[in-house]
Design a protein around this motif. Structure first.
Motif, mmCIF file in Angstrom:
data_model
loop_
_atom_site.group_PDB
_atom_site.id
_atom_site.type_symbol
_atom_site.label_atom_id
_atom_site.label_comp_id
_atom_site.label_asym_id
_atom_site.label_seq_id
_atom_site.Cartn_x
_atom_site.Cartn_y
_atom_site.Cartn_z
ATOM 1 N N GLY A 107 0.776 -1.226 0.000
ATOM 2 C CA GLY A 107 0.000 0.000 0.000
ATOM 3 C C GLY A 107 0.812 1.282 0.000
ATOM 4 O O GLY A 107 1.780 1.431 -0.759
ATOM 5 N N LYS A 108 0.426 2.212 0.863
ATOM 6 C CA LYS A 108 1.056 3.529 0.911
ATOM 7 C C LYS A 108 2.527 3.437 1.269
ATOM 8 O O LYS A 108 3.357 4.180 0.725
ATOM 9 N N GLU A 109 2.855 2.527 2.181
ATOM 10 C CA GLU A 109 4.250 2.377 2.589
ATOM 11 C C GLU A 109 5.122 1.948 1.410
ATOM 12 O O GLU A 109 6.233 2.456 1.220
ATOM 13 N N LEU A 110 4.622 1.043 0.586
ATOM 14 C CA LEU A 110 5.351 0.593 -0.598
ATOM 15 C C LEU A 110 5.502 1.725 -1.605
ATOM 16 O O LEU A 110 6.593 1.961 -2.136
ATOM 17 N N GLU A 111 4.407 2.438 -1.849
ATOM 18 C CA GLU A 111 4.441 3.548 -2.802
ATOM 19 C C GLU A 111 5.434 4.621 -2.354
ATOM 20 O O GLU A 111 6.207 5.146 -3.163
ATOM 21 N N GLU A 112 5.427 4.939 -1.071
ATOM 22 C CA GLU A 112 6.346 5.956 -0.558
ATOM 23 C C GLU A 112 7.805 5.518 -0.713
ATOM 24 O O GLU A 112 8.667 6.326 -1.063
ATOM 25 N N ARG A 113 8.075 4.232 -0.475
ATOM 26 C CA ARG A 113 9.437 3.732 -0.599
ATOM 27 C C ARG A 113 9.907 3.819 -2.063
ATOM 28 O O ARG A 113 11.036 4.208 -2.337
ATOM 29 N N VAL A 114 9.030 3.440 -2.988
ATOM 30 C CA VAL A 114 9.375 3.481 -4.413
ATOM 31 C C VAL A 114 9.638 4.911 -4.863
ATOM 32 O O VAL A 114 10.643 5.194 -5.528
ATOM 33 N N MET A 115 8.765 5.831 -4.494
ATOM 34 C CA MET A 115 8.920 7.211 -4.941
ATOM 35 C C MET A 115 10.132 7.871 -4.289
ATOM 36 O O MET A 115 10.792 8.709 -4.894
ATOM 37 N N TRP A 116 10.418 7.483 -3.054
ATOM 38 C CA TRP A 116 11.631 7.983 -2.388
ATOM 39 C C TRP A 116 12.871 7.560 -3.164
ATOM 40 O O TRP A 116 13.770 8.370 -3.416
ATOM 41 N N ALA A 117 12.930 6.279 -3.558
ATOM 42 C CA ALA A 117 14.093 5.759 -4.283
ATOM 43 C C ALA A 117 14.224 6.416 -5.655
ATOM 44 O O ALA A 117 15.330 6.764 -6.093
ATOM 45 N N LEU A 118 13.102 6.601 -6.340
ATOM 46 C CA LEU A 118 13.141 7.233 -7.659
ATOM 47 C C LEU A 118 13.558 8.695 -7.555
ATOM 48 O O LEU A 118 14.327 9.207 -8.385
ATOM 49 N N ASP A 119 13.058 9.370 -6.539
ATOM 50 C CA ASP A 119 13.440 10.762 -6.331
ATOM 51 C C ASP A 119 14.938 10.885 -6.042
ATOM 52 O O ASP A 119 15.589 11.845 -6.449
ATOM 53 N N LYS A 120 15.476 9.897 -5.355
ATOM 54 C CA LYS A 120 16.891 9.882 -4.995
ATOM 55 C C LYS A 120 17.782 9.912 -6.236
ATOM 56 O O LYS A 120 18.873 10.481 -6.223
ATOM 57 N N VAL A 121 17.312 9.295 -7.315
ATOM 58 C CA VAL A 121 18.103 9.262 -8.550
ATOM 59 C C VAL A 121 17.554 10.217 -9.610
ATOM 60 O O VAL A 121 17.916 10.147 -10.783
ATOM 61 N N GLY A 122 16.642 11.101 -9.193
ATOM 62 C CA GLY A 122 16.107 12.099 -10.116
ATOM 63 C C GLY A 122 15.181 11.542 -11.175
ATOM 64 O O GLY A 122 15.097 12.079 -12.286
ATOM 65 N N ALA A 124 11.713 10.452 -10.441
ATOM 66 C CA ALA A 124 10.364 10.297 -9.892
ATOM 67 C C ALA A 124 9.285 10.431 -10.963
ATOM 68 O O ALA A 124 8.265 9.723 -10.925
ATOM 69 N N GLU A 125 9.522 11.296 -11.942
ATOM 70 C CA GLU A 125 8.505 11.519 -12.974
ATOM 71 C C GLU A 125 8.421 10.364 -13.969
ATOM 72 O O GLU A 125 7.538 10.331 -14.830
ATOM 73 N N TYR A 126 9.322 9.387 -13.843
ATOM 74 C CA TYR A 126 9.344 8.252 -14.762
ATOM 75 C C TYR A 126 8.622 7.031 -14.192
ATOM 76 O O TYR A 126 8.642 5.960 -14.799
ATOM 77 N N ALA A 127 7.977 7.175 -13.056
ATOM 78 C CA ALA A 127 7.408 6.022 -12.344
ATOM 79 C C ALA A 127 6.494 5.171 -13.217
ATOM 80 O O ALA A 127 6.509 3.936 -13.127
ATOM 81 N N ASN A 128 5.693 5.799 -14.068
ATOM 82 C CA ASN A 128 4.719 5.048 -14.861
ATOM 83 C C ASN A 128 5.188 4.754 -16.282
ATOM 84 O O ASN A 128 4.418 4.226 -17.091
ATOM 85 N N ARG A 129 6.443 5.057 -16.555
ATOM 86 C CA ARG A 129 6.976 4.784 -17.888
ATOM 87 C C ARG A 129 7.282 3.299 -18.054
ATOM 88 O O ARG A 129 7.598 2.602 -17.095
ATOM 89 N N GLU A 130 7.224 2.839 -19.308
ATOM 90 C CA GLU A 130 7.640 1.474 -19.591
ATOM 91 C C GLU A 130 9.165 1.422 -19.599
ATOM 92 O O GLU A 130 9.824 2.254 -20.224
ATOM 93 N N THR A 131 9.705 0.443 -18.918
ATOM 94 C CA THR A 131 11.155 0.346 -18.777
ATOM 95 C C THR A 131 11.843 0.242 -20.134
ATOM 96 O O THR A 131 12.921 0.813 -20.342
ATOM 97 N N LYS A 132 11.246 -0.464 -21.064
ATOM 98 C CA LYS A 132 11.866 -0.689 -22.375
ATOM 99 C C LYS A 132 12.014 0.606 -23.177
ATOM 100 O O LYS A 132 12.796 0.655 -24.132
ATOM 101 N N GLU A 133 11.290 1.656 -22.792
ATOM 102 C CA GLU A 133 11.363 2.922 -23.512
ATOM 103 C C GLU A 133 12.536 3.805 -23.068
ATOM 104 O O GLU A 133 12.833 4.809 -23.698
ATOM 105 N N LEU A 134 13.201 3.432 -21.988
ATOM 106 C CA LEU A 134 14.230 4.283 -21.404
ATOM 107 C C LEU A 134 15.566 4.154 -22.131
ATOM 108 O O LEU A 134 15.875 3.124 -22.730
#
Length: 264
Positions: A107-122, A124-134
């Motif tokens: 739930g919320k705890e998981l979402e917060e952990r994921v967004m924290w990690a993504l924000d750490k590497v700049g 966060a705005e890519y959360a819903n992107r398909e990995t293969k597009e990167l």
């Protein structure tokens, strides 16, 4: 603390690591420098038990990763050289969430952990992107986020600067210094001497052996030693050495050294 005691590893009858002995202290930013084929990547995979020494022992805070892999893998995260070896989910969010989900977060705890990690590497705005597009560089940052999301105390980077542009390498360097500032133990393996000046200590490896261990000034400031082991001498190191100055650990220190040199 990480201890490697007489670590040997062979593959297909060929010895890849030969008697590795080293201790890495808590909170240290430690670099393994060596040409391709030196055994650096093989050594990195011993830190959390992915590979098992043929002889010798690896201890992580006194725990053997081969005998207690679950305990050690909570402490040690490895970022592989190729992010494609680490990413397998359809979306960025799912990739970063995989580890914490298996730790029991929901739930919320998981979402917060994921967004924290993504924000750490700049990213966060890519959360819903398909990995293969990167791009490759973007995938590399997501791979780091998957490791950070597990909140390990020790983070191992295998060739972190490979195939990145100048901006990507600068961001990688800044992230490592930030992690060290947070008290993490950061270990990196690279054949690019230019980027190891940020380390507290450097182990020079070649042909499966540790040749020497020293400060960046001692290792990078020895052009003859680097050339002997088929490594490029960092241009900035050559510049400072030609002026009779020590090799700086950062751009700020380099500016101060040059200002002092100009003043005579």
């Amino acid at each position: 603390m990480i201890e490697l005691r007489n670590v040997h590893f062979s593959y297909g009858g060929r010895e890849i690591l030969t008697g590795i002995n080293i201790t890495i202290e808590d909170g240290e930013l430690f670099g393994f420098l060596g040409p391709n084929g030196a055994g650096k990547s093989t050594l990195m995979l011993h830190f959390n038990g992915i590979l098992k020494p043929k002889r010798g022992k690896v201890l992580i805070d006194g725990v053997n990763p081969v005998k207690n892999p679950k305990e050690v893998r909570r402490k040690v995260g490895i970022v592989f050289q190729d992010p494609n070896d680490q990413l397998f989910s359809p979306t960025v969010f799912e990739d970063v969430a995989f580890g914490p989900y298996n730790l029991g977060l929901r739930g919320k705890e998981l979402e917060e952990r994921v967004m924290w990690a993504l924000d750490k590497v700049g990213m966060a705005e890519y959360a819903n992107r398909e990995t293969k597009e990167l791009s490759f560089g973007e995938k590399k940052r997501i791979a780091i986020a998957t490791v950070l999301a597990m909140k390990p105390q020790i983070i191992v980077f295998d060739e972190p600067f490979a195939n990145l542009d100048f901006r990507g390498k600068r961001l990688m360097r800044e992230l490592m210094l930030e992690l060290k500032g947070e008290g993490k133990t950061v270990i990196l393996a690279s054949h690019e001497a230019d980027y190891l000046s940020l380390c507290d200590r450097i182990a020079l490896m070649d042909r499966g052996r540790i040749i020497t261990v020293g400060t960046p000034e001692e290792v990078l400031g020895n052009p003859e030693l680097l050339r002997e082991h088929n490594l490029d001498v960092p241009p900035l190191a050559e510049l400072f050495l030609s002026l009779g100055l020590r090799v700086p650990r950062s751009a700020e220190e380099g500016r101060k050294l040059l200002e002092e040199w100009k003043r005579g």
